[in-house]
Write a protein that holds these residues in place. Structure first.
Motif, short mmCIF file in Angstrom:
data_model
loop_
_atom_site.label_atom_id
_atom_site.label_comp_id
_atom_site.label_asym_id
_atom_site.label_seq_id
_atom_site.Cartn_x
_atom_site.Cartn_y
_atom_site.Cartn_z
N ILE A 1 9.36 -2.66 -4.37
CA ILE A 1 8.73 -2.10 -5.57
C ILE A 1 7.61 -1.16 -5.15
O ILE A 1 6.73 -1.54 -4.36
CB ILE A 1 8.19 -3.23 -6.48
N ASP A 2 7.68 0.06 -5.63
CA ASP A 2 6.70 1.11 -5.29
C ASP A 2 6.67 1.40 -3.79
O ASP A 2 5.69 1.96 -3.28
CB ASP A 2 5.29 0.72 -5.77
N ASN A 3 7.73 1.02 -3.09
CA ASN A 3 7.82 1.26 -1.64
C ASN A 3 6.62 0.69 -0.88
O ASN A 3 6.13 1.29 0.09
CB ASN A 3 7.96 2.76 -1.34
N GLU A 4 6.18 -0.51 -1.30
CA GLU A 4 5.06 -1.13 -0.61
C GLU A 4 5.14 -2.66 -0.71
O GLU A 4 5.84 -3.21 -1.55
CB GLU A 4 3.72 -0.64 -1.17
N TYR A 5 4.44 -3.32 0.22
CA TYR A 5 4.34 -4.78 0.20
C TYR A 5 2.94 -5.15 0.66
O TYR A 5 2.21 -4.33 1.23
CB TYR A 5 5.40 -5.42 1.10
N THR A 6 2.57 -6.40 0.43
CA THR A 6 1.27 -6.88 0.88
C THR A 6 1.44 -8.03 1.85
O THR A 6 2.36 -8.85 1.72
CB THR A 6 0.38 -7.34 -0.30
N TYR A 7 0.55 -8.09 2.82
CA TYR A 7 0.53 -9.18 3.80
C TYR A 7 -0.93 -9.39 4.21
O TYR A 7 -1.59 -8.46 4.66
CB TYR A 7 1.38 -8.85 5.02
N GLU A 8 -1.42 -10.62 4.02
CA GLU A 8 -2.80 -10.98 4.34
C GLU A 8 -3.79 -9.98 3.73
O GLU A 8 -4.66 -9.42 4.43
CB GLU A 8 -2.99 -11.11 5.86
N ASP A 9 -3.61 -9.73 2.44
CA ASP A 9 -4.52 -8.91 1.64
C ASP A 9 -4.54 -7.43 2.04
O ASP A 9 -5.45 -6.69 1.66
CB ASP A 9 -5.95 -9.46 1.70
N THR A 10 -3.55 -7.01 2.81
CA THR A 10 -3.42 -5.60 3.17
C THR A 10 -2.12 -5.06 2.60
O THR A 10 -1.09 -5.75 2.65
CB THR A 10 -3.45 -5.41 4.70
N THR A 11 -2.16 -3.85 2.07
CA THR A 11 -0.96 -3.22 1.53
C THR A 11 -0.38 -2.25 2.55
O THR A 11 -1.11 -1.45 3.15
CB THR A 11 -1.30 -2.45 0.22
N TYR A 12 0.93 -2.36 2.74
CA TYR A 12 1.64 -1.50 3.70
C TYR A 12 2.71 -0.70 2.96
O TYR A 12 3.37 -1.22 2.05
CB TYR A 12 2.31 -2.34 4.79
N GLN A 13 2.89 0.54 3.36
CA GLN A 13 3.94 1.38 2.80
C GLN A 13 5.19 1.28 3.66
O GLN A 13 5.11 1.29 4.90
CB GLN A 13 3.47 2.85 2.76
N MET A 14 6.36 1.19 3.01
CA MET A 14 7.61 1.19 3.76
C MET A 14 8.74 1.65 2.86
O MET A 14 8.90 1.18 1.74
CB MET A 14 7.93 -0.19 4.33
N GLY A 15 9.52 2.60 3.35
CA GLY A 15 10.64 3.12 2.60
C GLY A 15 11.83 2.18 2.60
O GLY A 15 11.85 1.16 3.30
N GLN A 16 12.82 2.52 1.81
CA GLN A 16 14.02 1.70 1.66
C GLN A 16 14.66 1.41 3.02
O GLN A 16 14.80 2.30 3.86
CB GLN A 16 15.02 2.42 0.76
N HIS A 17 15.02 0.16 3.22
CA HIS A 17 15.75 -0.32 4.41
C HIS A 17 14.92 -0.29 5.70
O HIS A 17 15.45 -0.55 6.78
CB HIS A 17 17.04 0.46 4.62
N GLY A 18 13.63 0.02 5.62
CA GLY A 18 12.80 -0.07 6.82
C GLY A 18 12.90 1.13 7.74
O GLY A 18 13.45 2.17 7.39
N PHE A 19 12.38 0.96 8.97
CA PHE A 19 12.22 2.10 9.88
C PHE A 19 13.14 2.11 11.08
O PHE A 19 13.27 3.13 11.76
CB PHE A 19 10.77 2.16 10.39
N ALA A 20 13.81 0.99 11.40
CA ALA A 20 14.56 0.92 12.66
C ALA A 20 15.67 1.95 12.74
O ALA A 20 15.98 2.46 13.82
CB ALA A 20 15.13 -0.49 12.85
N ARG A 21 16.28 2.27 11.61
CA ARG A 21 17.39 3.22 11.62
C ARG A 21 16.97 4.62 12.05
O ARG A 21 17.82 5.44 12.42
CB ARG A 21 18.02 3.28 10.23
N ASP A 22 15.66 4.91 12.02
CA ASP A 22 15.17 6.23 12.40
C ASP A 22 14.41 6.23 13.72
O ASP A 22 13.74 7.21 14.05
CB ASP A 22 14.26 6.77 11.29
#
Length: 288
Positions: free
Chosen positions: A57-78
């Motif tokens: 949702i909104d191309n972001e997630y939170t972990y330990e009170d920090t928000t990270y941006q990540m596009g669909q399906h992650g980064f490994a493919r690139d």
């Protein structure tokens, strides 16, 4: 750069970019089973999905009170993978965390992607090692695209065969995420006949499939593509509803965000947890 492996039956090519499968042929046969990519439709072949599957949702997630941006399906493919092991009929690629990945994903890891030929079958294996001191959270999945139709075949003659299955439990995919309003797709003698209308609302996301074997067949042709994905919780089936000449069969350990999800990575449905130095392994097979 492309690398090749082969045995008596098959010839396979894999790119180091994304460690992506880009060709699968029977030896001494010109039929190409893997979609060769076309910007008009979709310019990939069989990308790996890591460290998320689907869209956030909104191309972001939170972990330990920090928000990270990540596009669909992650980064490994690139990312460019390094060759870890290379033999005549087997190759294994490796990707590690970097300063760049830590900006989007706060875990140290080793990711191995292996391709092994066993007679007329290609085994694709995943290995994830948590190199962080804390518990690692991730999803991983496959996205192989196959030519549909194969040469000299009619698109309308194709169907998926699910062994000993009469209905599929589908999770509707919307622009806002996955819906909890499950739908039931009835099959005809374990067969789901293919047409572009199936994908008008994006991928078919299938949950609770008991028999983890699916075969793409043609009623007018003896050629087929069979995949086994034991251990995977979800299956995606996808093509573009615009006449695209490919179809994807996607075993997933993980899933896109559900509508209304709170964005917390540790509460994401289908997320895998891995303790420090723990190893996750999984594999699926493609037989032609």
């Amino acid at each position: 750069m492309q690398y090749k492996i082969s045995n008596t039956f098959l010839e396979v090519s894999i790119k180091d970019l994304g460690a992506e499968l880009c060709s699968l042929k029977k030896k001494y046969d010109s039929t190409e089973y893997i979609w060769q990519g076309d910007e008009k439709y979709w310019n990939r072949h069989a990308p790996i999905l890591f460290p998320i599957v689907g869209k956030l949702i909104d191309n972001e997630y939170t972990y330990e009170d920090t928000t990270y941006q990540m596009g669909q399906h992650g980064f490994a493919r690139d990312k460019v993978f390094q060759v870890f092991i290379q033999e005549d009929d087997y190759i294994c690629f490796k990707l590690e965390d970097s300063i760049d990945t830590l900006k989007f994903y706060p875990f140290k890891f080793e990711l191995y992607l292996g391709y092994r030929l066993i007679n007329s079958t290609l085994q694709v294996s995943y290995k994830v090692v948590n190199k962080s001191k804390e518990t690692m959270l991730f999803s991983i999945g496959a996205h192989p695209a196959f030519n549909w139709p194969l040469e000299k075949a009619n698109k309308s003659d194709y169907y998926f065969e699910f062994e000993d299955t009469n209905e599929l439990e589908r999770l509707p995919l919307t622009q806002d995420g996955i819906s909890d309003n499950k739908e039931i797709l009835d099959l005809e003698n374990s067969k789901l006949y293919l047409n572009e209308e199936l994908f008008k609302d994006d991928a078919l996301v299938i949950e609770n499939l008991e028999n983890k074997t699916i075969t793409l067949k043609n009623s007018q042709d003896t050629r087929s593509i069979k995949m086994n994905f034991d251990g995977f919780d979800y299956l995606g089936l996808w093509s573009k509803p615009s006449g695209a000449p490919f179809i994807c069969i996607e075993p997933w350990h993980g899933i896109a965000d559900f509508i209304g999800h709170n964005k917390k990575l540790e509460e994401k449905k289908g997320i895998i947890t891995l303790l420090a130095n723990e190893i996750f392994e999984s594999s699926y097979t493609i037989s032609i």
